[in-house]
Write an enzyme that holds these catalytic residues in place. Sequence first.
Site, PDB file in Angstrom:
ATOM      1  N   CYS A 114      10.056   9.832 -45.438  1.00  0.00           N
ATOM      2  CA  CYS A 114       9.388  10.534 -46.880  1.00  0.00           C
ATOM      3  C   CYS A 114      11.125  10.493 -47.303  1.00  0.00           C
ATOM      4  CB  CYS A 114       9.006  11.180 -46.675  1.00  0.00           C
ATOM      5  SG  CYS A 114       8.664  12.326 -48.292  1.00  0.00           S
ATOM      6  N   HIS A 136      20.311  -1.091 -39.353  1.00  0.00           N
ATOM      7  CA  HIS A 136      19.676  -1.179 -40.789  1.00  0.00           C
ATOM      8  C   HIS A 136      18.687  -0.724 -41.683  1.00  0.00           C
ATOM      9  CE1 HIS A 136      23.358  -4.226 -42.320  1.00  0.00           C
ATOM     10  NE2 HIS A 136      23.455  -2.839 -42.286  1.00  0.00           N
TER      11      HIS A 136
HETATM   12  P1  OAD Z   1      23.524 -12.506 -45.081  1.00  0.00           P
HETATM   13  O1  OAD Z   1      22.276 -13.426 -46.196  1.00  0.00           O
HETATM   14  O2  OAD Z   1      24.752 -11.873 -45.754  1.00  0.00           O
HETATM   15  O3  OAD Z   1      24.147 -14.322 -44.350  1.00  0.00           O
HETATM   16  C1  OAD Z   1      23.487 -14.888 -43.331  1.00  0.00           C
HETATM   17  C2  OAD Z   1      24.328 -15.962 -42.469  1.00  0.00           C
HETATM   18  O4  OAD Z   1      23.436 -16.596 -41.795  1.00  0.00           O
HETATM   19  C3  OAD Z   1      25.633 -16.635 -43.030  1.00  0.00           C
HETATM   20  O5  OAD Z   1      26.448 -16.382 -42.872  1.00  0.00           O
HETATM   21  C4  OAD Z   1      24.975 -17.956 -43.689  1.00  0.00           C
HETATM   22  O6  OAD Z   1      25.716 -18.812 -43.143  1.00  0.00           O
HETATM   23  C5  OAD Z   1      24.131 -18.225 -41.811  1.00  0.00           C
HETATM   24  N1  OAD Z   1      22.963 -18.730 -41.228  1.00  0.00           N
HETATM   25  C6  OAD Z   1      22.188 -19.420 -42.207  1.00  0.00           C
HETATM   26  N2  OAD Z   1      20.952 -19.985 -40.913  1.00  0.00           N
HETATM   27  C7  OAD Z   1      21.886 -20.048 -40.072  1.00  0.00           C
HETATM   28  C8  OAD Z   1      21.033 -20.542 -38.453  1.00  0.00           C
HETATM   29  N3  OAD Z   1      20.312 -20.457 -38.352  1.00  0.00           N
HETATM   30  N4  OAD Z   1      21.778 -20.277 -37.379  1.00  0.00           N
HETATM   31  C9  OAD Z   1      22.844 -19.789 -37.634  1.00  0.00           C
HETATM   32  N5  OAD Z   1      23.234 -18.674 -38.944  1.00  0.00           N
HETATM   33  C10 OAD Z   1      22.732 -18.870 -40.079  1.00  0.00           C
HETATM   34  O7  OAD Z   1      23.032 -11.991 -44.065  1.00  0.00           O
HETATM   35  P2  OAD Z   1      23.266 -10.739 -43.442  1.00  0.00           P
HETATM   36  O8  OAD Z   1      24.640 -11.144 -43.157  1.00  0.00           O
HETATM   37  O9  OAD Z   1      22.665 -10.320 -42.345  1.00  0.00           O
HETATM   38  O10 OAD Z   1      21.648  -5.104 -45.446  1.00  0.00           O
HETATM   39  O11 OAD Z   1      23.430  -9.702 -43.911  1.00  0.00           O
HETATM   40  C11 OAD Z   1      23.689  -8.358 -43.816  1.00  0.00           C
HETATM   41  C12 OAD Z   1      23.098  -7.156 -44.602  1.00  0.00           C
HETATM   42  O12 OAD Z   1      23.123  -7.194 -46.004  1.00  0.00           O
HETATM   43  C13 OAD Z   1      21.317  -7.760 -44.286  1.00  0.00           C
HETATM   44  O13 OAD Z   1      21.732  -6.512 -43.238  1.00  0.00           O
HETATM   45  C14 OAD Z   1      21.101  -6.739 -45.627  1.00  0.00           C
HETATM   46  C15 OAD Z   1      21.734  -7.112 -46.497  1.00  0.00           C
HETATM   47  O14 OAD Z   1      21.761  -7.056 -47.749  1.00  0.00           O
HETATM   48  C16 OAD Z   1      20.541  -4.362 -46.049  1.00  0.00           C
HETATM   49  O15 OAD Z   1      19.416  -4.374 -46.437  1.00  0.00           O
HETATM   50  C17 OAD Z   1      20.503  -2.929 -45.780  1.00  0.00           C
END
Ligand code: OAD
Length: 251
Positions: free
Chosen positions: A130, A122
């Site tokens: 730009c 990402h």
């Molecule tokens: P999310 O916020 O969707 O998910 C975070 C995950 O981490 C959840 O399943 C939590 O249960 C878990 N979690 C929280 N604290 C934790 C810890 N200490 N140890 C282990 N797990 C933990 O984030 P992403 O899955 O990364 O994209 O989201 C995917 C994408 O959605 C991001 O890259 C971003 C967002 O919109 C873009 O901006 C394109």
Amino acid sequence: MPNRISLSPTLEEKLLSAKKVVILSGAGVSAESGISTFRDKGGLWEKFKPEDLATPAAFQRNPKLVWEWYAYRRKKIQSVKPNPAHVAIARMEKIFPEFLLVTQNVDNLHQKAGSKKLVELHGNINRNKCFSCEKISSNFKPDSKTVPPLCPCGGYLRPDVVWFGELLPENALELAQRASLEAELFFSVGTSALVYPAASLPFLAKEAGAFVVEINTGETEISPAVDELLLGKAGETLPVIVEFLKRNGKK
Ligand code: OAD
């Protein structure tokens, strides 16, 4: 008091025999560094609307607002440090002969912890590109009077991150898919596994024969499909894995 983390005998055996290992990381990996995740309680997408801040249309409507939101996130990110999860992942890269970290995180904390074999699915919030000519730009003046600063071509600079509705960097996705198909051991760590195509990688790996492990503080969409679910914080669980590897002569 952290939960006692125990690895199954099958996972222990896989950890000792696997040569090809892939880790998919998400925002949960940086949570213990103090960076908000997106979809947890109090997460970024609870406070802000992605359609106002993380789409090309949002930038076209209000480039200043979008630039300033990312400037606020950059400032926060620059003030925090990698946590034991980032450090353990950087360590695992040295232990397994063929290793790839596929991160959805844009915060650069894996790189700060020393990870080198990684693909940024990402993008990276520390880079700009730009909005018009798409050239990556590192030489804008942060004190520029224009917000957002301008590219030499006259277009607005934007952070080099993937917004909703945009395609992922083709090379990064290809590398991630290929490594997932070849992986013997695949970890999905700290991701809700709701955003595609990243969320398809654990399934790709599983179908191609990998042993798939999920590390998360809660269950997710992919939990029913994984071979092993380690419920707990990434910063507590991954160091246990590294300790196990070290105890067994893998350094
Ligand atoms: P999310 O916020 O969707 O998910 C975070 C995950 O981490 C959840 O399943 C939590 O249960 C878990 N979690 C929280 N604290 C934790 C810890 N200490 N140890 C282990 N797990 C933990 O984030 P992403 O899955 O990364 O994209 O989201 C995917 C994408 O959605 C991001 O890259 C971003 C967002 O919109 C873009 O901006 C394109």
